[in-house]
Design an enzyme around this catalytic site. Structure first.
Site, PDB file in Angstrom:
ATOM      1  N   LYS A 150       0.842  -1.203   0.000  1.00 38.78           N
ATOM      2  CA  LYS A 150       0.000   0.000   0.000  1.00 38.78           C
ATOM      3  C   LYS A 150       0.875   1.250   0.000  1.00 38.78           C
ATOM      4  O   LYS A 150       0.635   2.190  -0.758  1.00 38.78           O
ATOM      5  CB  LYS A 150      -0.944  -0.018   1.218  1.00 38.78           C
ATOM      6  CG  LYS A 150      -2.007  -1.122   1.120  1.00 38.78           C
ATOM      7  CD  LYS A 150      -2.765  -1.348   2.424  1.00 38.78           C
ATOM      8  CE  LYS A 150      -3.684  -2.568   2.293  1.00 38.78           C
ATOM      9  NZ  LYS A 150      -4.407  -2.885   3.537  1.00 38.78           N
ATOM     10  N   GLN A 165      -4.243  -1.637   9.763  1.00 40.91           N
ATOM     11  CA  GLN A 165      -4.165  -2.980   9.187  1.00 40.91           C
ATOM     12  C   GLN A 165      -4.710  -4.007  10.179  1.00 40.91           C
ATOM     13  O   GLN A 165      -4.331  -4.010  11.355  1.00 40.91           O
ATOM     14  CB  GLN A 165      -2.708  -3.299   8.796  1.00 40.91           C
ATOM     15  CG  GLN A 165      -2.548  -4.582   8.002  1.00 40.91           C
ATOM     16  CD  GLN A 165      -3.219  -4.532   6.625  1.00 40.91           C
ATOM     17  OE1 GLN A 165      -3.310  -3.469   6.013  1.00 40.91           O
ATOM     18  NE2 GLN A 165      -3.701  -5.663   6.150  1.00 40.91           N
ATOM     19  N   ASP A 183     -10.673   2.680   4.258  1.00 44.01           N
ATOM     20  CA  ASP A 183     -10.880   1.220   4.216  1.00 44.01           C
ATOM     21  C   ASP A 183     -12.375   0.882   4.121  1.00 44.01           C
ATOM     22  O   ASP A 183     -12.725  -0.260   3.824  1.00 44.01           O
ATOM     23  CB  ASP A 183     -10.305   0.572   5.484  1.00 44.01           C
ATOM     24  CG  ASP A 183      -9.064  -0.248   5.200  1.00 44.01           C
ATOM     25  OD1 ASP A 183      -8.868  -0.654   4.046  1.00 44.01           O
ATOM     26  OD2 ASP A 183      -8.302  -0.493   6.154  1.00 44.01           O
TER      27      ASP A 183
HETATM   28  N1  GUN Z   1      -6.569  -7.136   6.556  1.00 42.67           N
HETATM   29  C1  GUN Z   1      -6.911  -7.910   5.509  1.00 42.67           C
HETATM   30  N2  GUN Z   1      -7.426  -7.148   4.525  1.00 42.67           N
HETATM   31  C2  GUN Z   1      -7.415  -5.884   4.957  1.00 42.67           C
HETATM   32  C3  GUN Z   1      -7.817  -4.644   4.377  1.00 42.67           C
HETATM   33  O1  GUN Z   1      -8.323  -4.538   3.257  1.00 42.67           O
HETATM   34  N3  GUN Z   1      -7.621  -3.545   5.161  1.00 42.67           N
HETATM   35  C4  GUN Z   1      -7.094  -3.616   6.393  1.00 42.67           C
HETATM   36  N4  GUN Z   1      -6.969  -2.489   7.081  1.00 42.67           N
HETATM   37  N5  GUN Z   1      -6.721  -4.740   6.955  1.00 42.67           N
HETATM   38  C5  GUN Z   1      -6.882  -5.869   6.237  1.00 42.67           C
END
Ligand code: GUN
Length: 293
Positions: A52, A96, A119
């Site tokens: 990211k 995350q 998100d």
């Molecule tokens: N953990 C697994 N997928 C995601 C996601 O799309 N965003 C976040 N913040 N954590 C995750």
């Protein structure tokens, strides 16, 4: 059978985002800034967050990665989120998941300012999504919509079977597929670990979305001939031929299923890169929609 190429589609979308950012900056717009919080050093989470941050740089976005040890308390993490909420330089906040078990994920998600919830996990974002109001869509389901749209796969009136009911993928995916929107207007069945006779449902799927988190769980006898198969799984399986000692496989047994499908996403290079596109789209939108005091 046609592969749904997450790399090719994501490259195109990233180019569009890059060009949109150039235009936005020319109008005096602010460079989008994503702040990511990573707690601990779960290898998969490290890889996701690293991607990211790297994509932000590729697109010309700013990013900040805040790392904390697993010993951080819930109170401390909530105050870190609050600092980002109040920081005018930050447009999007991402925590995350998963978080260590002593921290309530709900409490942390609820603490994020919905205007910065790139998100799309905050109850306000999820509520807006359900009601069809503008807002941030969760990145993975959003990325899947972008992929269907790119390949002009019309799911109107089709039977979509979603296997998995997580808040991150299965639940929002089922809502988005059934919305009166494009892509949308599908008939949706949502299955999960307690579904009796799962195969009876998957065999009816014109579009099968596998989001269960179990390696190669969907096998050839469970798939209807000509189905569109979207594999959301990213599972590590031991592979001594790899330097890392593992390789990634999806929730679908690609080898046996692929030849039976009309379209299928590979793992890796399928849904994964699309998730990042969903997040980047949301982050640019957050910067553009920012309330100026
Ligand atoms: N953990 C697994 N997928 C995601 C996601 O799309 N965003 C976040 N913040 N954590 C995750």
């Amino acid at each position: 059978m046609q592969l749904l190429d997450g790399i090719a589609v994501s490259n195109q979308i990233k180019l569009e985002l890059k060009n949109e950012l150039i235009e936005w900056k020319a109008q005096g717009g602010k460079v989008p800034h994503l702040a990511a919080i990573l707690v601990g050093n779960n290898p998969a989470s490290e890889a996701y967050v690293g991607n990211k941050v790297k994509t932000c740089a590729e697109l010309g976005f700013e990013s900040t990665l805040l790392r904390f040890d697993t010993t951080i308390t819930e109170f401390e993490l909530l105050s870190e989120v609050e600092k980002l909420n109040l920081d005018d330089r930050v447009d999007g906040i991402l925590v995350q998941l998963p978080l260590p078990s002593h921290i309530s994920e709900d409490a942390v998600i609820n603490a994020i300012n919905p205007d910065k919830d790139v998100d799309g996990f905050h109850p306000i974002s999820q509520g807006r999504m359900i009601l069809g109001q503008p807002g941030f869509l969760p990145a993975t389901p959003y990325g899947i919509l972008l992929m269907l749209d790119h390949y002009q796969i019309d799911i109107t009136g089709k039977h979509c079977v979603v296997v998995g009911r997580s808040n991150i993928v299965g639940k929002p995916m089922s809502v988005l597929l059934s919305r009166n929107a494009n892509p949308g207007n599908a008939t949706v069945t949502i299955c999960h670990s307690k579904t009796a006779d799962l195969k009876a449902y998957t065999l009816q799927a014109d579009v099968l979305i596998a989001a269960i988190g179990r390696a190669r769980f969907i096998t050839e006898p469970m798939v209807k001939a000509g189905a569109i198969v979207i594999d959301v799984g990213i599972n590590r399986v031991a592979d001594t031929s790899k330097k890392s000692g593992f390789r990634l496989v999806g929730d679908v047994d690609f080898e046996s299923v692929a030849s039976k499908c009309s379209f299928i996403t590979p793992v890796p290079k399928g849904v994964g890169p699309m998730t990042i596109c969903g997040l980047m789209r949301n982050t640019l939108n957050a910067a553009k929609l920012k309330k100026v005091n």
